[in-house]
Design a protein around this motif. Structure first.
Motif, mmCIF file in Angstrom:
data_model
loop_
_atom_site.group_PDB
_atom_site.id
_atom_site.type_symbol
_atom_site.label_atom_id
_atom_site.label_comp_id
_atom_site.label_asym_id
_atom_site.label_seq_id
_atom_site.Cartn_x
_atom_site.Cartn_y
_atom_site.Cartn_z
ATOM 1 N N UNK A 18 13.786 43.852 -19.893
ATOM 2 C CA UNK A 18 12.959 42.845 -19.388
ATOM 3 C C UNK A 18 13.765 41.965 -18.282
ATOM 4 N N UNK A 19 14.995 41.528 -18.398
ATOM 5 C CA UNK A 19 15.833 40.777 -17.465
ATOM 6 C C UNK A 19 15.821 41.488 -16.086
ATOM 7 N N UNK A 20 15.975 42.657 -16.218
ATOM 8 C CA UNK A 20 15.975 43.446 -14.634
ATOM 9 C C UNK A 20 14.713 43.558 -14.275
ATOM 10 N N UNK A 21 13.644 43.784 -14.716
ATOM 11 C CA UNK A 21 12.200 43.720 -14.172
ATOM 12 C C UNK A 21 11.912 42.029 -13.703
ATOM 13 N N UNK A 22 12.574 41.083 -14.577
ATOM 14 C CA UNK A 22 12.331 39.617 -14.140
ATOM 15 C C UNK A 22 13.125 39.441 -12.804
ATOM 16 N N UNK A 23 14.361 40.072 -12.545
ATOM 17 C CA UNK A 23 14.967 39.961 -11.406
ATOM 18 C C UNK A 23 14.218 40.774 -10.365
ATOM 19 N N UNK A 24 13.885 41.643 -10.577
ATOM 20 C CA UNK A 24 13.161 42.639 -9.375
ATOM 21 C C UNK A 24 11.836 42.028 -9.104
ATOM 22 N N UNK A 25 10.966 41.369 -9.913
ATOM 23 C CA UNK A 25 9.646 40.675 -9.662
ATOM 24 C C UNK A 25 10.030 39.501 -8.763
ATOM 25 N N UNK B 16 30.054 40.066 -19.641
ATOM 26 C CA UNK B 16 29.032 40.974 -19.379
ATOM 27 C C UNK B 16 28.034 40.363 -18.577
ATOM 28 N N UNK B 17 27.615 39.125 -19.043
ATOM 29 C CA UNK B 17 26.412 38.795 -18.337
ATOM 30 C C UNK B 17 26.753 38.054 -16.805
ATOM 31 N N UNK B 18 27.862 37.573 -16.747
ATOM 32 C CA UNK B 18 28.385 37.153 -15.525
ATOM 33 C C UNK B 18 28.566 38.294 -14.625
ATOM 34 N N UNK B 19 29.033 39.360 -15.107
ATOM 35 C CA UNK B 19 29.300 40.418 -14.419
ATOM 36 C C UNK B 19 28.057 41.126 -13.852
ATOM 37 N N UNK B 20 26.874 40.948 -14.918
ATOM 38 C CA UNK B 20 25.581 41.579 -14.530
ATOM 39 C C UNK B 20 25.033 40.856 -13.346
ATOM 40 N N UNK B 21 25.170 39.512 -13.520
ATOM 41 C CA UNK B 21 24.671 38.571 -12.446
ATOM 42 C C UNK B 21 25.148 39.005 -11.130
ATOM 43 N N UNK B 22 26.537 39.059 -10.803
ATOM 44 C CA UNK B 22 27.215 39.204 -9.831
ATOM 45 C C UNK B 22 27.027 40.735 -9.257
ATOM 46 N N UNK B 23 26.920 41.722 -10.076
ATOM 47 C CA UNK B 23 26.647 42.983 -9.733
ATOM 48 C C UNK B 23 25.068 43.005 -9.182
ATOM 49 N N UNK B 160 20.355 36.829 -15.384
ATOM 50 C CA UNK B 160 21.559 36.787 -16.061
ATOM 51 C C UNK B 160 21.263 35.630 -17.522
ATOM 52 N N UNK B 161 20.818 34.494 -17.149
ATOM 53 C CA UNK B 161 20.828 33.467 -18.095
ATOM 54 C C UNK B 161 19.725 33.836 -19.196
ATOM 55 N N UNK B 162 18.746 34.361 -18.669
ATOM 56 C CA UNK B 162 17.657 34.889 -19.765
ATOM 57 C C UNK B 162 18.367 35.868 -20.611
ATOM 58 N N UNK B 163 18.898 37.046 -20.199
ATOM 59 C CA UNK B 163 19.617 37.831 -20.672
ATOM 60 C C UNK B 163 20.839 37.638 -21.658
ATOM 61 N N UNK B 164 21.466 36.350 -21.379
ATOM 62 C CA UNK B 164 22.517 35.886 -22.236
ATOM 63 C C UNK B 164 21.797 35.144 -23.243
ATOM 64 N N UNK B 165 20.801 34.189 -23.068
ATOM 65 C CA UNK B 165 20.205 33.703 -24.427
ATOM 66 C C UNK B 165 19.444 34.662 -25.226
ATOM 67 N N UNK B 166 18.930 35.772 -24.713
ATOM 68 C CA UNK B 166 18.411 36.604 -25.832
ATOM 69 C C UNK B 166 19.291 37.460 -26.458
#
Lengths: 147, 272
Positions: A18-25, B16-23, B160-166
């Motif tokens: 879901x987050x990947x899709x959010x970033x993409x959109x 992991x979330x920080x790395x995902x954002x940077x990536x 990444x913020x959304x992912x971290x909260x989830x």
């Protein structure tokens, strides 16, 4: 199998999708890629719904995912028609081509000149010629012209 | 035996979330292409995935864990590649692979019909429709708007913020009955049809829920169909109407306002 662990892992997978899709959109400007990102978000939701369904031993999540599939098909059909219409009007699949629809207090997006793509021409392996070039047969050449 | 001092799960998750954002920020198209950014982004993405794998719960069996890990990695990596690919055709192909991964996850979760339906409906129909539109509308080569993105840093941070909260709230789920364990209606119905009393439903909840949607049962899909056309019959009818409306609507939009350039107008006049 540990049901709670399975639920949590599947929910994390759904959240990542879901987050990947959010970033993409949010970021991509190609209309088609934006729709693909929306579909990616739907996939994340489907995984979460089925995970909850598995955990509760209920078919509610499955049924909801079936309706998600149905609505996604409808949405894709209608949206792709509009994308084609937009392409026919502007010649681009660019969402920024429609930025005259933005709020009046937002700045206009200006595209800067992009650096040229430094594409290296692909190098293909060459076969070393071996043997003697056969003499051309006249009948053969005549027949080939008709092919 | 080997005591590896891992940091606490919260720290791993934050990293992991920080790395995902940077990536994501490094991998998203930003005009100037650089090989270093791509490699660094891929490395950071792999680190983020490793963090998520480390914080994941153990499923109990090695085979189950391996299968779940493989299909979910396929889904997540292909999903990331879908949104960072420059060429929209590559995006669509990566999305097809992500669908394969997602259907694998659905199969692991015991949803056989949905796993197959995802492949058939999405990869077989919707994705092919996307590819048709791309074939009709894609200019040759990479378009400039495919090589830049809107606010990549802010978007990656938001995602990444959304992912971290989830993930934080998912990690707090527990088997505490007062928190998350709702009594299953299907189990109650199954128990009710078998003539049990209410107390037995509570006592045998776990057993009955395992039976209600048992993925190994031979008639699991039939039960799903019974649920769909029994309790949700009205919704099925509404979905059919929705499909019809979408079909008629898209044809109407295409044929009425199509082609403002007027290329097909003589042909349409000739036809009418």
């Amino acid at each position: 199998m540990n049901q709670l662990a399975l639920l949590q892992n599947a929910l994390v997978v759904g959240a990542i999708l879901f987050s990947l899709g959010l970033v993409g959109i949010l970021t991509r400007r190609n209309l088609i890629v934006m729709f693909l990102s929306a579909e990616l978000m739907l996939q994340g939701i489907s995984v979460s719904l089925v995970a909850w369904s598995r955990y509760h031993g209920d078919f509610g999540g499955h049924v909801l995912v079936i309706f998600v599939l149905t609505v996604a098909a409808c949405e894709a059909a209608v949206a792709l028609v509009f994308v084609l219409q937009a392409f026919a009007r502007t010649g681009r699949l660019d969402s920024a081509a429609w930025q005259s629809l933005r709020e009046s207090n937002l700045p206009r997006r200006v595209d800067h000149e992009l650096p040229a793509i430094d594409t290296v021409p692909p190098t293909f392996p060459r076969l070393t010629p071996a043997g003697v070039l056969p003499a051309a047969d006249e009948n053969d050449l005549l027949q080939r012209e008709h092919v | 035996m080997i005591a590896v001092a891992l940091p606490s799960p919260g720290v791993i998750l934050a990293g992991a979330v920080t790395a995902a954002a940077a990536s994501l920020w490094l991998l998203l198209p930003r005009g100037a292409e650089s090989r270093v950014a791509r490699w660094l982004g891929s490395l950071l993405g792999a680190a983020a995935l490793a963090g998520f794998v480390l914080t994941g719960r153990r499923l109990g069996g090695l085979g189950e864990e391996a299968v779940f890990l493989i299909v979910s990695l396929v889904a997540v990596i292909s999903g990331a590649a879908t949104i960072v690919s420059r060429s929209p055709v590559y995006s669509a192909i990566w999305f097809a692979l992500a669908l394969a991964g997602v259907s694998g996850v659905l199969l692991v979760l015991g949803a056989q019909f949905l796993g197959v339906a995802t492949i058939v409906v999405y990869a077989g129909a919707i994705l092919v429709m996307f590819l048709f539109v791309l074939m009709l509308a894609q200019p040759a080569g990479l378009a400039p708007y495919d090589r830049v993105s809107n606010e990549p840093l802010l978007s990656a941070l938001a995602g990444a913020t959304l992912l971290g909260l989830l993930t934080l709230s998912i990690g707090r789920l527990s088997a505490d009955p007062s928190c998350c364990q709702m009594p299953s209606k299907a189990a109650a119905m199954a128990a009710g049809s078998a003539g049990k009393s209410g107390d037995d439903v509570q006592a045998g909840d776990a057993i009955d829920t395992a039976i209600a949607t048992d993925p190994l049962a031979a008639d699991q899909v039939a039960r799903l169909g019974g649920e769909l056309f029994g309790r949700h019959l009205l919704a099925v009818e509404a979905a059919g109407v929705l499909l019809l409306v979408a079909l008629v609507g898209s044809i109407a939009v295409v044929s009425r306002h199509g082609d403002p350039s007027g290329e097909l107008a003589p042909a349409r006049r000739a036809a009418s």
